[in-house]
Write a protein that holds these residues in place. Structure first.
Motif, short mmCIF file in Angstrom:
data_model
loop_
_atom_site.label_atom_id
_atom_site.label_comp_id
_atom_site.label_asym_id
_atom_site.label_seq_id
_atom_site.Cartn_x
_atom_site.Cartn_y
_atom_site.Cartn_z
N SER A 161 -12.96 46.32 -19.66
CA SER A 161 -12.15 47.53 -19.74
C SER A 161 -12.74 48.45 -20.79
N HIS A 162 -12.71 49.74 -20.51
CA HIS A 162 -13.21 50.77 -21.41
C HIS A 162 -14.63 50.47 -21.91
N PRO A 163 -15.61 50.31 -21.02
CA PRO A 163 -16.98 50.05 -21.48
C PRO A 163 -17.54 51.23 -22.28
N ILE A 164 -18.46 50.94 -23.16
CA ILE A 164 -19.08 51.97 -23.99
C ILE A 164 -19.88 52.92 -23.12
N LEU A 165 -19.61 54.20 -23.24
CA LEU A 165 -20.25 55.23 -22.43
C LEU A 165 -20.03 54.99 -20.93
N GLY A 166 -19.01 54.22 -20.61
CA GLY A 166 -18.70 53.94 -19.22
C GLY A 166 -19.64 52.94 -18.56
N LEU A 167 -20.55 52.32 -19.34
CA LEU A 167 -21.56 51.43 -18.75
C LEU A 167 -21.61 50.05 -19.40
N VAL A 168 -21.61 49.98 -20.72
CA VAL A 168 -21.88 48.74 -21.43
C VAL A 168 -20.56 48.07 -21.83
N PRO A 169 -20.29 46.85 -21.35
CA PRO A 169 -19.08 46.14 -21.77
C PRO A 169 -19.08 45.90 -23.27
N ARG A 170 -17.95 46.07 -23.89
CA ARG A 170 -17.87 45.96 -25.35
C ARG A 170 -18.13 44.53 -25.83
N ARG A 171 -17.63 43.56 -25.10
CA ARG A 171 -17.87 42.17 -25.51
C ARG A 171 -19.36 41.85 -25.45
N TYR A 172 -20.01 42.30 -24.41
CA TYR A 172 -21.46 42.08 -24.25
C TYR A 172 -22.23 42.71 -25.40
N ALA A 173 -21.91 43.97 -25.70
CA ALA A 173 -22.59 44.65 -26.80
C ALA A 173 -22.28 43.98 -28.13
N GLY A 174 -21.03 43.57 -28.33
CA GLY A 174 -20.65 42.94 -29.58
C GLY A 174 -21.38 41.64 -29.82
N ILE A 175 -21.48 40.81 -28.79
CA ILE A 175 -22.17 39.53 -28.93
C ILE A 175 -23.65 39.74 -29.25
N LEU A 176 -24.28 40.68 -28.56
CA LEU A 176 -25.70 40.93 -28.81
C LEU A 176 -25.93 41.46 -30.23
N LEU A 177 -25.09 42.38 -30.67
CA LEU A 177 -25.28 42.96 -32.00
C LEU A 177 -24.96 41.97 -33.11
N VAL A 178 -23.90 41.21 -32.96
CA VAL A 178 -23.53 40.23 -33.97
C VAL A 178 -24.62 39.17 -34.10
N SER A 179 -25.11 38.67 -32.97
CA SER A 179 -26.15 37.64 -33.02
C SER A 179 -27.47 38.18 -33.56
N LEU A 180 -27.80 39.44 -33.23
CA LEU A 180 -29.03 40.04 -33.76
C LEU A 180 -28.95 40.21 -35.27
N PHE A 181 -27.82 40.71 -35.74
CA PHE A 181 -27.64 40.87 -37.19
C PHE A 181 -27.69 39.52 -37.89
N THR A 182 -27.04 38.52 -37.32
CA THR A 182 -27.03 37.19 -37.92
C THR A 182 -28.44 36.62 -38.01
N SER A 183 -29.23 36.79 -36.96
CA SER A 183 -30.60 36.27 -36.95
C SER A 183 -31.45 36.92 -38.05
N ALA A 184 -31.42 38.24 -38.12
CA ALA A 184 -32.22 38.95 -39.12
C ALA A 184 -31.74 38.62 -40.54
N PHE A 185 -30.42 38.57 -40.71
CA PHE A 185 -29.86 38.31 -42.05
C PHE A 185 -30.24 36.91 -42.54
N MET A 186 -30.10 35.91 -41.69
CA MET A 186 -30.38 34.54 -42.12
C MET A 186 -31.88 34.31 -42.34
N LEU A 187 -32.72 34.91 -41.51
CA LEU A 187 -34.16 34.79 -41.74
C LEU A 187 -34.54 35.41 -43.08
N ALA A 188 -33.98 36.56 -43.39
CA ALA A 188 -34.28 37.21 -44.67
C ALA A 188 -33.69 36.43 -45.84
#
Length: 242
Positions: A161-188
């Motif tokens: 419901s209510h995808p970002i810009l009408g295209l990207v599901p929010r849960r999908y974007a949230g999982i990708l961004l959270v996991s990407l931030f976690t990966s970079a943060f923990m490696l550093a």
């Protein structure tokens, strides 16, 4: 006598509203209209929830959407409702926290593995025409894997419901961004991002390698516990396309 019997027989042999009766057409139309409004022949609770989801997307006022959302939540909590354990409609800050925990759990084993460096070096070495094709293919794999886990693996019925810009599901974007931030943060944080003086492309590749496991863990951490309590952040309108 014979004539009367023949007339009576004729009356019984031609029931009212038969195929040639003028009443049959309107009655058939009414029956079809009634069937259309009533929905499936054997409706279940998922059919009701689908109708409520469609209604929520059509109402304009915020308080009306909230009333529909509360009705959906009430139906999902009804005794015997399979949707209570299989259906996810909201996306909350607690879901993001669960995704973060899942990312950490799946990324931790890779932070002590030298194989991450070897894979990253391989990604950075294969650059025909200056394009890191293997790294790009790996990123594409992460995107497809995450989408498949959320929407095709059938762990949960996840509503979009209510995808970002009408295209990207929010849960999908949230999982990708959270996991990407976690990966970079923990490696550093653990000194693994810059160890051995890697090139910039190798650093990006290291993050990408850990990101694959972290995204998988984030997806599982989000959806396996079921729907979370709290405020639905999907109500924030990020659709600027209109």
């Amino acid at each position: 006598m014979d004539g009367s019997r023949s007339e009576g027989d004729a009356d019984h042999s031609e029931p009212r509203g038969g195929a040639d009766s003028p009443e049959s057409g309107p009655r058939s139309d009414a029956a079809r209209e009634r069937d259309a409004t009533q929905g499936p022949a054997d409706p279940d609770i998922n059919d009701l929830l689908a109708k409520l989801d469609a209604l929520r997307d059509t109402v304009d006022e915020g308080h009306e959407r909230e009333e529909v959302r509360q009705t959906i939540s009430l139906v999902e909590r009804m005794p015997g409702s399979a949707a209570f354990t299989t259906r996810i409609t909201k996306y909350t800050s607690r879901d993001m926290a669960e995704a973060f925990v899942g990312s950490v759990l799946f990324a931790l084993p890779l932070l002590v593995e030298g194989g991450v460096f070897e894979i990253a070096a391989w990604f950075a070495a294969v650059t025909p025409g200056g394009v890191p094709v293997l790294l790009l293919a790996h990123v594409g794999f992460v995107l497809v894997m995450t989408a498949g886990l959320l929407y095709f693996a059938d762990f949960r019925q996840i509503a979009i419901s209510h995808p970002i810009l009408g295209l990207v599901p929010r849960r999908y974007a949230g999982i990708l961004l959270v996991s990407l931030f976690t990966s970079a943060f923990m490696l550093a944080l653990w000194g693994r991002l810059h160890e051995g003086d890697p090139t910039g492309l190798e650093r990006i590749s290291r993050v990408a390698v850990v990101w694959a496991a972290a995204a998988f863990g984030a997806g599982l951490g989000d959806i396996l516990p079921g729907e979370s309590q709290g405020e639905d952040i999907s109500e924030l309108d990020l659709d600027f396309s209109g």
